[in-house]
Design a protein around this motif. Sequence first.
Motif, PDB file in Angstrom:
ATOM      1  N   GLU A  57       1.185  -1.373  -0.003  1.00 23.07           N
ATOM      2  CA  GLU A  57       0.681  -0.080   0.072  1.00 23.07           C
ATOM      3  C   GLU A  57       0.585   1.203   0.162  1.00 23.07           C
ATOM      4  N   GLY A  58       1.875   1.041   1.056  1.00 22.91           N
ATOM      5  CA  GLY A  58       2.588   2.194   0.425  1.00 22.91           C
ATOM      6  C   GLY A  58       3.756   2.802  -0.088  1.00 22.91           C
ATOM      7  N   ASN A  59       3.371   1.165  -0.708  1.00 20.04           N
ATOM      8  CA  ASN A  59       4.872   1.335  -2.550  1.00 20.04           C
ATOM      9  C   ASN A  59       2.850   1.986  -3.619  1.00 20.04           C
ATOM     10  N   SER A  60       2.122   1.560  -3.156  1.00 22.72           N
ATOM     11  CA  SER A  60       1.171   2.685  -4.664  1.00 22.72           C
ATOM     12  C   SER A  60       0.944   3.933  -4.203  1.00 22.72           C
ATOM     13  N   SER A  61       1.090   4.065  -2.888  1.00 20.47           N
ATOM     14  CA  SER A  61       0.724   5.487  -2.549  1.00 20.47           C
ATOM     15  C   SER A  61       2.100   6.589  -2.502  1.00 20.47           C
ATOM     16  N   GLY A  62       2.957   6.116  -2.744  1.00 15.88           N
ATOM     17  CA  GLY A  62       4.601   6.700  -3.501  1.00 15.88           C
ATOM     18  C   GLY A  62       5.058   6.547  -1.988  1.00 15.88           C
ATOM     19  N   THR A  63       4.429   6.674  -0.926  1.00 13.42           N
ATOM     20  CA  THR A  63       4.732   6.813   1.020  1.00 13.42           C
ATOM     21  C   THR A  63       6.746   6.316   1.610  1.00 13.42           C
TER      22      THR A  63
END
Length: 134
Positions: free
Chosen positions: A88-94
């Motif tokens: 999820e963090g990868n998808s949101s770029g965080t």
Amino acid sequence: MLVETVTLQIPEILYQRLVNTARATQRPLEEVILHALQTGSPPEWDDVPEEFQADLAALDKLDENTLWQIANSGKTSAEMERYNTLLEGNSSGTLTEAERLELMALRHEADLFMLKKTQAAVLLRWRGHRVPTP
């Protein structure tokens, strides 16, 4: 039943896999070779990425109990939760750089995990066991 004797030259890698299977199953080599002639050679592992081949090749030497443990293994909910959080963090770029590296390592580990589970199940089927499909 009539029996014939045949002298046959086979590639070293195939011979070694048959020897490994005979040792792992505690069956005579001749019995394993006859089984291979009746059902085909042991399942291949050389069509997967090279980085995983040694791990899959090592499964040839394992006994049935160990293969069953691998085939029936699973990831813990904590492991899956961490992986999903990183995705999820990868998808949101965080993701931080450390988290990106962790995600890459977990992805590699997950690929190897699934390949080993699949290869263990295929080896068990080849050795004559009934392996349920998920």
